[in-house]
Design a protein around this motif. Structure first.
Motif, short mmCIF file in Angstrom:
data_model
loop_
_atom_site.label_atom_id
_atom_site.label_comp_id
_atom_site.label_asym_id
_atom_site.label_seq_id
_atom_site.Cartn_x
_atom_site.Cartn_y
_atom_site.Cartn_z
N LEU A 104 -1.82 1.89 -5.44
CA LEU A 104 -2.49 3.19 -5.32
C LEU A 104 -3.41 3.25 -4.10
CD1 LEU A 104 -3.32 3.83 -9.08
CD2 LEU A 104 -1.35 4.64 -7.74
N GLY A 105 -3.64 2.12 -3.45
CA GLY A 105 -4.42 2.15 -2.21
C GLY A 105 -5.69 1.34 -2.20
N LEU A 106 -5.97 0.62 -3.27
CA LEU A 106 -7.18 -0.21 -3.27
C LEU A 106 -6.90 -1.60 -2.71
CD1 LEU A 106 -8.83 0.58 -6.74
CD2 LEU A 106 -9.57 1.37 -4.48
N GLY A 107 -7.82 -2.07 -1.88
CA GLY A 107 -7.81 -3.46 -1.45
C GLY A 107 -8.64 -4.27 -2.44
N HIS A 108 -9.21 -5.36 -1.96
CA HIS A 108 -9.96 -6.22 -2.86
C HIS A 108 -11.42 -5.81 -2.95
CE1 HIS A 108 -6.63 -9.43 -2.63
NE2 HIS A 108 -6.52 -8.71 -3.72
N SER B 286 0.83 -1.20 0.00
CA SER B 286 0.00 0.00 0.00
C SER B 286 0.87 1.26 0.00
CB SER B 286 -0.93 -0.03 1.21
OG SER B 286 -0.19 -0.17 2.40
N PRO B 287 0.29 2.41 -0.42
CA PRO B 287 1.05 3.66 -0.47
C PRO B 287 1.60 4.03 0.92
CG PRO B 287 -1.11 3.92 -1.49
CD PRO B 287 -1.10 2.59 -0.82
N PRO B 288 2.74 4.69 0.98
CA PRO B 288 3.59 5.10 -0.13
C PRO B 288 4.78 4.15 -0.33
CG PRO B 288 4.23 6.29 1.85
CD PRO B 288 3.22 5.24 2.27
N GLY C 188 -13.84 3.19 -6.92
CA GLY C 188 -12.87 3.01 -5.83
C GLY C 188 -11.71 3.97 -5.95
N ILE C 189 -11.11 4.04 -7.13
CA ILE C 189 -9.91 4.88 -7.27
C ILE C 189 -10.30 6.35 -7.20
CG2 ILE C 189 -9.74 5.09 -9.81
CD1 ILE C 189 -6.88 4.18 -7.38
N GLN C 190 -11.53 6.68 -7.68
CA GLN C 190 -11.95 8.08 -7.62
C GLN C 190 -12.35 8.50 -6.21
OE1 GLN C 190 -14.65 8.79 -10.91
NE2 GLN C 190 -12.91 8.82 -12.34
N SER C 191 -12.58 7.53 -5.34
CA SER C 191 -12.81 7.88 -3.93
C SER C 191 -11.48 8.25 -3.25
CB SER C 191 -13.48 6.72 -3.18
OG SER C 191 -12.54 5.69 -2.88
N LEU C 192 -10.37 7.84 -3.85
CA LEU C 192 -9.05 8.09 -3.26
C LEU C 192 -8.34 9.29 -3.89
CD1 LEU C 192 -7.65 4.44 -2.97
CD2 LEU C 192 -8.73 5.82 -1.18
N TYR C 193 -8.60 9.54 -5.20
CA TYR C 193 -7.85 10.60 -5.93
C TYR C 193 -8.81 11.50 -6.71
CZ TYR C 193 -3.97 7.54 -4.80
OH TYR C 193 -3.08 6.77 -4.13
#
Ligand code: TQI
Ligand code: ZN
Ligand code: ZN
Length: 169
Positions: free
Chosen positions: A132-136, A89-91, A164-169
């Motif tokens: 990038l920070g996503l789990g399963h 996971s990041p970073p 999912g990715i748009q919830s993080l970035y």
């Protein structure tokens, strides 16, 4: 539905341009590197993130290497099939692949005569999700679903991955 890691680690907002590098000892051919480029582009298309290759391994944000068996991080690889790759996971940016897999980088993998053939781009897209920070995800169509059949190619982000990715970035 998508998930994130405990504590929701992400690359900080000040870091939208991330670099990646390949372990020099692996001496990867350009067609192998092109598979990773395509995999990164799938995620950059859905986010404000940009990825570029650097030849400076030790300063790269994301460090990609193929390793066999025990490679010093407490999570040894296991030969053909089983664990294919892992990413942290990041970073962290550590992205390791099992050198002993029968990686396939081109063509129609479903017709491969090698029963243990594994599609490199499919695995790369999944592992970049972790980087990038996503789990399963519980959604079977999602890239982040935790299983894939051998001799299967799955490289397109599903709407669940994008959410999912748009919830993080
Ligand atoms: N590697 C596991 C994975 O990437 C490692 C892992 C297990 C993991 N649990 C985790 C990584 C939780 C981060 C967070 O899921 S794997 C697939 C899939 C693997 C599996 O080699 O089993 C893919 C690698 F989803 F298809 F099963 C890539 Cl695509
Ligand atoms: Zn490792
Ligand atoms: Zn995974």
């Amino acid at each position: 539905h998508y998930s994130t890691f405990p504590g929701t680690p992400v690359w900080p907002p000040s870091r939208r341009d991330l670099t990646y590098a390949f372990l020099p000892e692996n001496k990867l051919a350009d067609d192998v590197k092109a598979v990773f480029l395509r995999a990164f582009q799938r995620w950059s298309a859905a986010t404000p993130l940009n990825f570029s290759e650097t030849t400076s391994f030790y300063t790269a944000d994301i460090k990609i290497g193929f390793f066999s068996g025990d490679h010093g991080d407490g999570e040894p690889f296991d030969g053909v099939l089983g664990t294919l790759a892992h990413a942290f996971s990041p970073p962290s940016g550590r992205f390791h692949l099992d050198l002993d897999e029968n990686w396939v980088i081109t063509g129609d993998i479903s017709t491969s005569s090698v029963t243990s053939a594994v599609d490199l781009e499919s695995v790369a897209v999944h592992e970049i999700g972790h980087l990038l920070g996503l789990g399963h995800s519980s959604v079977e169509e999602a890239i982040m679903f935790p299983t894939i059949s051998s001799r299967t190619k799955k490289v397109e982000l599903a709407s669940d991955d994008v959410l999912g990715i748009q919830s993080l970035y």
